[in-house]
Scaffold this motif. Sequence first.
Motif, PDB file in Angstrom:
ATOM      1  N   ILE A   1       0.829  -1.218   0.000  1.00 50.45           N
ATOM      2  CA  ILE A   1       0.000   0.000   0.000  1.00 50.45           C
ATOM      3  C   ILE A   1       0.859   1.262   0.000  1.00 50.45           C
ATOM      4  CG2 ILE A   1      -1.664   1.295   1.388  1.00 50.45           C
ATOM      5  CD1 ILE A   1      -2.921  -1.460   2.060  1.00 50.45           C
ATOM      6  N   VAL A   2       1.928   1.257   0.808  1.00 54.88           N
ATOM      7  CA  VAL A   2       2.801   2.434   0.847  1.00 54.88           C
ATOM      8  C   VAL A   2       3.438   2.677  -0.522  1.00 54.88           C
ATOM      9  CG1 VAL A   2       4.977   3.329   1.775  1.00 54.88           C
ATOM     10  CG2 VAL A   2       3.260   2.399   3.315  1.00 54.88           C
ATOM     11  N   ALA A   3       3.935   1.626  -1.162  1.00 55.73           N
ATOM     12  CA  ALA A   3       4.577   1.794  -2.465  1.00 55.73           C
ATOM     13  C   ALA A   3       3.564   2.309  -3.485  1.00 55.73           C
ATOM     14  CB  ALA A   3       5.203   0.483  -2.924  1.00 55.73           C
ATOM     15  N   THR A   4       2.336   1.774  -3.460  1.00 57.57           N
ATOM     16  CA  THR A   4       1.330   2.210  -4.434  1.00 57.57           C
ATOM     17  C   THR A   4       0.971   3.681  -4.242  1.00 57.57           C
ATOM     18  OG1 THR A   4       0.417  -0.012  -4.258  1.00 57.57           O
ATOM     19  CG2 THR A   4      -0.909   1.618  -5.442  1.00 57.57           C
ATOM     20  N   VAL A   5       0.713   4.067  -2.998  1.00 54.98           N
ATOM     21  CA  VAL A   5       0.316   5.464  -2.762  1.00 54.98           C
ATOM     22  C   VAL A   5       1.473   6.410  -3.072  1.00 54.98           C
ATOM     23  CG1 VAL A   5      -0.579   7.112  -1.082  1.00 54.98           C
ATOM     24  CG2 VAL A   5      -1.404   4.771  -1.058  1.00 54.98           C
TER      25      VAL A   5
ATOM     26  N   TYR B   1      -3.608  17.101  -4.274  1.00 57.66           N
ATOM     27  CA  TYR B   1      -3.776  16.154  -3.174  1.00 57.66           C
ATOM     28  C   TYR B   1      -2.461  15.625  -2.625  1.00 57.66           C
ATOM     29  CZ  TYR B   1      -8.432  16.366  -5.119  1.00 57.66           C
ATOM     30  OH  TYR B   1      -9.628  16.826  -5.579  1.00 57.66           O
ATOM     31  N   ASP B   2      -1.331  16.269  -2.978  1.00 58.33           N
ATOM     32  CA  ASP B   2      -0.040  15.737  -2.552  1.00 58.33           C
ATOM     33  C   ASP B   2       0.035  15.629  -1.025  1.00 58.33           C
ATOM     34  OD1 ASP B   2       2.525  14.798  -3.437  1.00 58.33           O
ATOM     35  OD2 ASP B   2       3.370  16.497  -2.382  1.00 58.33           O
ATOM     36  N   TYR B   3      -0.395  16.694  -0.340  1.00 59.66           N
ATOM     37  CA  TYR B   3      -0.361  16.679   1.118  1.00 59.66           C
ATOM     38  C   TYR B   3      -1.269  15.580   1.664  1.00 59.66           C
ATOM     39  CZ  TYR B   3      -0.566  18.275   5.923  1.00 59.66           C
ATOM     40  OH  TYR B   3      -0.493  18.325   7.284  1.00 59.66           O
ATOM     41  N   GLY B   4      -2.449  15.443   1.071  1.00 58.33           N
ATOM     42  CA  GLY B   4      -3.393  14.417   1.518  1.00 58.33           C
ATOM     43  C   GLY B   4      -2.813  13.016   1.370  1.00 58.33           C
ATOM     44  N   LEU B   5      -2.132  12.758   0.245  1.00 61.47           N
ATOM     45  CA  LEU B   5      -1.560  11.428   0.020  1.00 61.47           C
ATOM     46  C   LEU B   5      -0.467  11.138   1.041  1.00 61.47           C
ATOM     47  CD1 LEU B   5      -1.463  11.384  -3.885  1.00 61.47           C
ATOM     48  CD2 LEU B   5      -2.965  10.066  -2.401  1.00 61.47           C
TER      49      LEU B   5
ATOM     50  N   ARG C   1      12.720   5.761 -12.510  1.00 65.92           N
ATOM     51  CA  ARG C   1      13.151   6.057 -11.146  1.00 65.92           C
ATOM     52  C   ARG C   1      11.965   6.251 -10.219  1.00 65.92           C
ATOM     53  NH1 ARG C   1      17.068  11.057 -11.840  1.00 65.92           N
ATOM     54  NH2 ARG C   1      15.150  11.810 -12.765  1.00 65.92           N
ATOM     55  N   ARG C   2      10.794   6.582 -10.810  1.00 70.04           N
ATOM     56  CA  ARG C   2       9.601   6.759  -9.984  1.00 70.04           C
ATOM     57  C   ARG C   2       9.161   5.445  -9.358  1.00 70.04           C
ATOM     58  NH1 ARG C   2       6.897  10.474 -14.584  1.00 70.04           N
ATOM     59  NH2 ARG C   2       7.709  12.461 -13.856  1.00 70.04           N
TER      60      ARG C   2
ATOM     61  N   ARG D   1      11.405   1.893  -2.828  1.00 69.02           N
ATOM     62  CA  ARG D   1      12.333   2.254  -1.760  1.00 69.02           C
ATOM     63  C   ARG D   1      11.594   2.744  -0.518  1.00 69.02           C
ATOM     64  NH1 ARG D   1      16.658   6.454  -3.577  1.00 69.02           N
ATOM     65  NH2 ARG D   1      14.778   7.549  -4.216  1.00 69.02           N
ATOM     66  N   VAL D   2      10.544   3.564  -0.745  1.00 69.98           N
ATOM     67  CA  VAL D   2       9.780   4.063   0.399  1.00 69.98           C
ATOM     68  C   VAL D   2       9.150   2.885   1.133  1.00 69.98           C
ATOM     69  CG1 VAL D   2       7.821   5.479   1.127  1.00 69.98           C
ATOM     70  CG2 VAL D   2       9.346   6.303  -0.659  1.00 69.98           C
ATOM     71  N   GLY D   3       8.597   1.926   0.344  1.00 64.01           N
ATOM     72  CA  GLY D   3       8.018   0.734   0.963  1.00 64.01           C
ATOM     73  C   GLY D   3       9.044   0.008   1.822  1.00 64.01           C
ATOM     74  N   VAL D   4      10.257  -0.159   1.284  1.00 61.07           N
ATOM     75  CA  VAL D   4      11.312  -0.855   2.023  1.00 61.07           C
ATOM     76  C   VAL D   4      11.640  -0.121   3.319  1.00 61.07           C
ATOM     77  CG1 VAL D   4      13.782  -1.435   1.991  1.00 61.07           C
ATOM     78  CG2 VAL D   4      12.339  -1.945  -0.001  1.00 61.07           C
ATOM     79  N   ALA D   5      11.801   1.216   3.222  1.00 59.87           N
ATOM     80  CA  ALA D   5      12.181   1.983   4.408  1.00 59.87           C
ATOM     81  C   ALA D   5      11.108   1.886   5.486  1.00 59.87           C
ATOM     82  CB  ALA D   5      12.418   3.454   4.028  1.00 59.87           C
ATOM     83  N   ILE D   6       9.832   1.965   5.074  1.00 58.24           N
ATOM     84  CA  ILE D   6       8.749   1.907   6.056  1.00 58.24           C
ATOM     85  C   ILE D   6       8.698   0.511   6.690  1.00 58.24           C
ATOM     86  CG2 ILE D   6       6.243   2.035   6.374  1.00 58.24           C
ATOM     87  CD1 ILE D   6       7.002   4.700   5.631  1.00 58.24           C
TER      88      ILE D   6
END
Lengths: 407, 407
Positions: free
Chosen positions: A112-116, A129-133, B18-19, B25-30
């Motif tokens: 979920i984190v990677a997708t969002v 919506y950047d702040y919301g995401l 890279r996106r 990467r964010v998923g991994v860090a979390i």
Amino acid sequence: MAVEVANNMKKLGQDDPRRIVHSLRVGVAITLVSLFYYVRPLFDRFGENGIWAVLTVVLVFEFSVGATLGKGLNRMLATLSASALALGVDQVATLFDGMGQPIVLGILVFIIVATVTFMRFFPALKARYDYGLMIFILTFCLVSVSSYQDDEVLEMAYERLYTIIIGSFIAIIVCICLWPVWIGETLQNKIANNLEKLGNFLEGFGREYFRLSEEGHSTDEKSFLHGYKSVLTSKDKEETMANLARWKLWHYRLGFRHPWNRYLKVGTSTRQGAYKLEDLNGYLKYFEIQVNTHRVPKRNSRAMHTDLSESGKALKELASAIKKMRRSTTVNFHIANSKIAAENLKSMLNTSLWENANLREIIPTAAVGLVLIDIVRCTEKIVEAFQELASHARFERMDGVSPSNDV
Amino acid sequence: MAVEVANNMKKLGQDDPRRIVHSLRVGVAITLVSLFYYVRPLFDRFGENGIWAVLTVVLVFEFSVGATLGKGLNRMLATLSASALALGVDQVATLFDGMGQPIVLGILVFIIVATVTFMRFFPALKARYDYGLMIFILTFCLVSVSSYQDDEVLEMAYERLYTIIIGSFIAIIVCICLWPVWIGETLQNKIANNLEKLGNFLEGFGREYFRLSEEGHSTDEKSFLHGYKSVLTSKDKEETMANLARWKLWHYRLGFRHPWNRYLKVGTSTRQGAYKLEDLNGYLKYFEIQVNTHRVPKRNSRAMHTDLSESGKALKELASAIKKMRRSTTVNFHIANSKIAAENLKSMLNTSLWENANLREIIPTAAVGLVLIDIVRCTEKIVEAFQELASHARFERMDGVSPSNDV
């Protein structure tokens, strides 16, 4: 050093007193929200969760009403939806036991984190919506991760949600009630001021150029020649403002449905015009160096002067029309004049009227003439963009004039 | 709808892979930082304060190493200094008792919050420390407000500080170790690509214009004519990147001391050039309409073509020099050529060489000629800006060439 900093501070405050007001407003909002801690009955009710309300005020309170509303709504909706999703994930994870639970939780959180995070790259979502995401990711992690060690997850999510709602409302109410800054008005003024800068340049250039070509020297006061430069790179700022302005759900004149995109179009046409001015400005410098080598033939001089001053007047008229949110009755008149002047200029450039003149004198003048014809075309485009804006934004009609005649 | 979204996602990913990497990467860090909750011994050590580490990773992890470092350092320093100040304020407030304490606390919080909010308007602070100042306000409120109800304030501030340090380090380490994006390289590439776009335009315009004036028709492939448009409004993006690039404290080539400001100067000169191209492009459209009325005299044609193609080559050479971080030996050669061509053009425009030609044909050509002379001047300025960059950034010299001869 200290004196310098103090002077800088004073200057910042004088440039835009709203900055001082804003700082005081933030202080007021934070002090207000601190009451959750200072007042015994409130603290007994909310306990340490009151701190989320304080954090929310710090994070949500922005300079303009639009931005504060945008962040507040983003934060509330994101917290609500992320809490719901996290509770769902928590339910799924409890189906497994022992080591299974943290592994399933970890995998779901990762996905979920990677997708969002990836969704934040969508330009349309990023703009509004950047702040919301981001808050979505944050709340989701907070609730789902702590659900593993905390059994009262539902209560926690609920408390977090309503302290955030309270914090957002305090920020929004203080922002609206104490000297509000409406970003839509700021955008409107910016677009209008940019048009005015172009108008000032054209009128000033007219005076300057013909003083140069007739008297051989120029005046010293030339600030109008630089005013348009800020227009060249105004794109990003205007777009940000338009995005923020959309968050204003209601307002006596400039609400949610106000066609902010149309302002951007006027802004884009204005910028196109500014590129042409950059050019004219270049010629002016060029002529100052070799001022003795060129004399503009009288007839051209007249056409060029009319072209410049009528275009300039038309732009300044538009600027004041945008500020007053009125249609203008005189713009068409100025545009018609400048078009006639441009036609005259064109025929003079195309026919060989100047054949008895010296070529060295003609070419720079002809070059300026070509740019002027372009500028009239640009001005027409700006007027068209303004017309669309005026009809979409239902600008007030001037009394007694039929809709088809005015701009 | 779903298909459309999927296609959009695919396109976003393909445009810049890279996106996708960033999202993973964010998923991994979390997931990494969640171990504080999932692993029993870690949870026993950190307890619920571990959640600050999770929040920190969400808030600090950015696309590029520079931005992540900037936010991480901002967050750590701001938390440290704000905690210290809040503890001091807490000490002052405890000197009063009963109702005095919350009133003194409230007044001090108001003053400090308003002052720091005002400081966020300083342009110099806003550019690099805006996030830090916000976190400062946030932490200060958190610690000082909760100090009123919580006696273990020192411990709380301490726990918050070190969980934030842990979170920042996890974010920074993952960001650097897994496919890092160095914003400095992105800025370098952007500046170089902008120069290349200008070069492509000049070469392409040369071909197009002379095909038009000789064969009376143009080719269909004209994408090069629009490439430069993005350069016109690149200012804000470049400045943001330069600010972020400064946060890179070390890097094998592009460290903290790399002269990022010099890149901005090259960018500014490039933009000046792009305004001129906007103009040339306008003329090209104008000529396409009345293509039969103008023929460029052969001699001018040659000078103009040389002018365009040599300037174009010089710019493309600079672009590749910036990418390779080398000085260039051939730029001076192209610049010299284009200057000679510009001088030729100028003397042709100034003397009355064309007197036997038809004026209608000459004037548009003359106008283009004047812009071309301007462009050569612009190109020289870009080269000067590049030279300063190359000497400050200690670009590699090409072998065997003495420093005074190369650019």
